[in-house]
Scaffold this motif. Structure first.
Motif, short mmCIF file in Angstrom:
data_model
loop_
_atom_site.label_atom_id
_atom_site.label_comp_id
_atom_site.label_asym_id
_atom_site.label_seq_id
_atom_site.Cartn_x
_atom_site.Cartn_y
_atom_site.Cartn_z
N THR A 1 5.97 -11.63 8.30
CA THR A 1 5.78 -10.24 7.85
C THR A 1 7.13 -9.54 7.77
OG1 THR A 1 3.59 -10.17 8.84
CG2 THR A 1 4.64 -8.06 8.38
N ARG A 2 7.96 -9.75 8.79
CA ARG A 2 9.30 -9.16 8.79
C ARG A 2 10.10 -9.66 7.59
NH1 ARG A 2 12.81 -6.78 12.61
NH2 ARG A 2 14.98 -7.20 12.05
N HIS A 3 9.98 -10.96 7.31
CA HIS A 3 10.71 -11.52 6.19
C HIS A 3 10.20 -10.97 4.85
CE1 HIS A 3 13.50 -14.09 4.25
NE2 HIS A 3 12.57 -14.80 3.63
N ASP B 1 -2.82 -14.37 7.57
CA ASP B 1 -2.38 -15.30 8.62
C ASP B 1 -0.85 -15.40 8.73
OD1 ASP B 1 -1.77 -16.71 6.35
OD2 ASP B 1 -3.04 -18.45 6.80
N ASP B 2 -0.13 -14.46 8.14
CA ASP B 2 1.34 -14.45 8.30
C ASP B 2 1.70 -14.26 9.78
OD1 ASP B 2 1.81 -14.70 5.61
OD2 ASP B 2 2.23 -12.58 5.26
N THR B 3 2.74 -14.96 10.22
CA THR B 3 3.27 -14.70 11.56
C THR B 3 4.04 -13.39 11.52
OG1 THR B 3 5.34 -15.80 11.01
CG2 THR B 3 3.60 -17.19 11.97
N PRO C 1 3.94 -0.61 6.94
CA PRO C 1 5.36 -0.85 7.21
C PRO C 1 6.26 -0.97 5.98
CG PRO C 1 4.15 -2.91 7.35
CD PRO C 1 3.13 -1.84 7.05
N ASN C 2 5.72 -0.83 4.77
CA ASN C 2 6.56 -1.08 3.58
C ASN C 2 7.84 -0.25 3.60
OD1 ASN C 2 7.29 -2.22 1.16
ND2 ASN C 2 6.20 -0.72 -0.07
#
Ligand code: FES
Ligand SMILES: [Fe+2]
Lengths: 421, 158
Positions: free
Chosen positions: A340-342, A334-336, B53-54
């Protein structure tokens, strides 16, 4: 076969360098530890979400397939040795995938997704000629299987039927930490691998040595990610084989830290500032508010959280003087997209190029290099005290390293007379 | 594809500088090949092929890249070594709004201070650049390393 170790001290505060170099010790470890009564981390359930999904991993030096059986074969999770029963070829050659069955390429022996041998070409011969003997026991010839335990989506396997139940093996603390990390569905963000030219135990010790964390990994201190002056400590299970280094966000002041590290050569506290600090942004996301948690499970695993990056690592011994660290980075389902970018930006902190982890590769290699010549010389493990092994609410300690050796010695059948446990 | 000579020459100079500046340990100068709004990433082919994406290194602007280099210089410990990049001929992939994309293979050797060399990494660059006067400036550089099994550790940039 067995080995002998003459311990200088019964509290494992002296470990002879031979144990990092002796091929016979290594061979015994593979049998008594990795194929012995321990639970080894296999992979995450999320990596084999669908029937027929598989991943190939290494438990000690044994190649293992972790597989979710097809619906027809029952959909359960299995783990079996990745070696064809016929002539020993690797059955599955990919790192991951989805299959209805596994066929060895050499003579096409065929295995069900649960590891059962189910097909042998020309078993009855051709036109009455050739073929296997009538009494050949196909079911009995399947590859060796591991018993699998699933703790909140983290998969463990054992080769031995002498192993304790997983709940007892990990203990309350271990079970609790696995549940903490996997308290809701995760997504896999990817993998990283690193090959360090050192014995696997140097890595296992490194994970139990909280003393080095804020000294070798200077980034921690320089940029205030983690300092020994923060509230934190080390926890172990009752047998002292597992451990956890942990710390809580923002529980010290810059002044505490300055005073503590004053005069430590090489530690440049607060001398530098990041131009872009977003890497370090952390909002506690677990109820316990830890920003650093690293539960380490004997013999092959750590779950590591540094701020918002989370991963598991599988320790894969590669001969007496090599070890692969296989890391799986994950986030929550449920990550925004921003989170995910962070998490991915935070991945700059960990892994082979991690700001706070790259040093371990070098530290291990320079030990391996310089200890070969004098096998009976020993290191010194006294930081945090001698004698009994206990939990601590500080991190200026190497005591969990002695815990590791005490359990290692028990499994290897070489405990010091009256040795601490 | 049809690429004006001036672009080809600028790209070839850019890639030559890119490798040699790292190899000469002039990392601060290497950073200057990038635009302020740059993005530098090291990923592995294993992840790319699985759509994962890692990252191994990710700097999403030039300040982060400066931080990486400053940390390398003053904070991190690593295996002491010299780098040597061998960069293959660029393949131009396209142009949009003045941003050119190229790809080039690389191999990177590391040599320790006693002179022993090893292949450290093989892979490919995907580079987007735009012209800034006579010179090309990097907007994004993505290093896609075939060598996912990093030998020892990764400290100096690829
Ligand atoms: S070795 Fe696998 S079928 Fe012969
Ligand atoms: Fe470390």
């Amino acid at each position: 076969m067995s080995i002998e170790v003459s311990w200088e001290r019964d509290d494992y505060s002296r470990v002879p360098y031979r144990l990092y170099h002796d091929p016979q010790v290594y061979a015994e470890e593979m049998a008594r530890i990795f194929r012995g009564p321990t639970w080894n981390y296999l992979c995450l359930e999320a990596e084999i979400a669908n029937p027929g999904d598989f991943r190939t991993v290494w438990i000690g030096d044994t190649p293992v397939v972790v597989s979710r059986a097809t619906a027809a074969a029952g959909s359960a999770i299995h783990a079996f040795v990745n070696r064809c029963s016929h002539r020993g070829a690797q059955i599955v050659r990919k790192t991951h995938g989805n299959a209805q069955e596994h066929v060895c390429i050499y003579h096409r022996w065929c295995y069900r997704t649960d590891g059962e041998l189910i097909g042998i070409p020309f078993r009855r011969g051709l036109k009455g000629e050739g073929g296997m003997p009538r009494d050949f026991d196909m079911a009995g010839a399947s590859p060796r299987r591991l018993k699998v335990a699933n703790v909140s989506g983290m998969l463990f396997g054992t080769f031995s039927d002498q192993s304790e139940p997983i709940e007892d093996y990990l203990g309350e603390f271990g079970m609790g930490m696995v549940r903490r990390f996997f308290h809701k569905p995760i997504t896999i963000l990817g993998y990283s691998r690193q090959l360090i030219r050192g014995n696997w135990k140097l890595y296992a010790e490194n994970l139990r040595d909280t003393y080095h964390a804020s000294l070798l990994h200077e980034f921690f201190v320089t940029y205030g990610v983690d300092r020994a002056t923060q509230k934190g400590g080390v926890k172990m299970d009752a047998r002292h084989r597992h451990n956890m280094n942990h710390a809580y966000t923002a529980t010290d002041t810059q002044e505490d830290a300055k005073a503590a590290y004053a005069g430590t050569a090489g530690v440049k506290l607060d001398r530098m500032r990041l131009r872009d600090t977003k890497l370090l942004q952390h909002t506690p996301e677990f109820a316990d508010r830890m920003n650093l948690a690293g539960p380490t499970f004997f013999p092959n695993c750590i779950i590591i959280q540094i701020n918002h990056s989370m991963g598991t690592r599988q320790i894969r011994p590669k001969g007496v003087d090599g070890v692969e660290i296989f890391q799986t980075l994950f986030g929550f389902a449920d990550d925004t997209p921003e989170m995910t970018r962070h998490r991915l930006l935070s991945a700059n902190l960990v892994g082979p190029a991690g700001f706070v982890s790259m040093e371990d590769g070098e530290a291990i290699e320079i030990i391996q290099k310089s200890t070969l010549n004098e096998p009976e010389a020993a290191n010194i493990i006294e930081m945090g005290g001698r004698g009994p092994i206990t939990d601590l609410d500080h991190r200026v300690t190497e005591t969990p390293v002695r815990g590791f050796w005490s359990y290692w010695a028990e499994l290897m059948g070489v405990e010091a007379p009256g040795g601490v446990r | 594809m049809k690429v004006p000579d001036v672009i080809r020459h600028a790209a070839s100079d850019l890639m030559a500088e890119y490798g040699l500046l790292i190899d000469e340990d002039r990392l601060e100068d290497w950073v200057e090949l990038f635009a302020e709004d740059c993005d530098y990433k090291v990923v592995t082919r294993e992840n790319v092929e699985q759509g994962l994406p890692n990252i191994l290194i990710w700097c999403d602007n030039k300040d982060m890249l400066r931080d990486r280099i400053a940390s390398y210089r003053d904070v991190n410990e690593y295996n002491l070594h010299w780098d040597r990049h061998i960069i293959g001929l660029p393949r131009f992939c396209g142009e949009a709004a003045g941003v050119w994309t190229l790809e080039a293979s690389y191999s990177l050797f590391q040599t320790d201070l006693e002179g022993a060399s090893r292949l450290f990494s093989a892979g490919r660059y995907r580079i987007e650049f735009r012209m800034d006067g006579e010179a090309a400036r990097i907007k994004t550089a993505t290093v896609i390393a075939d060598t996912g099994l990093i030998p020892t550790l990764l400290a100096s940039p690829i």
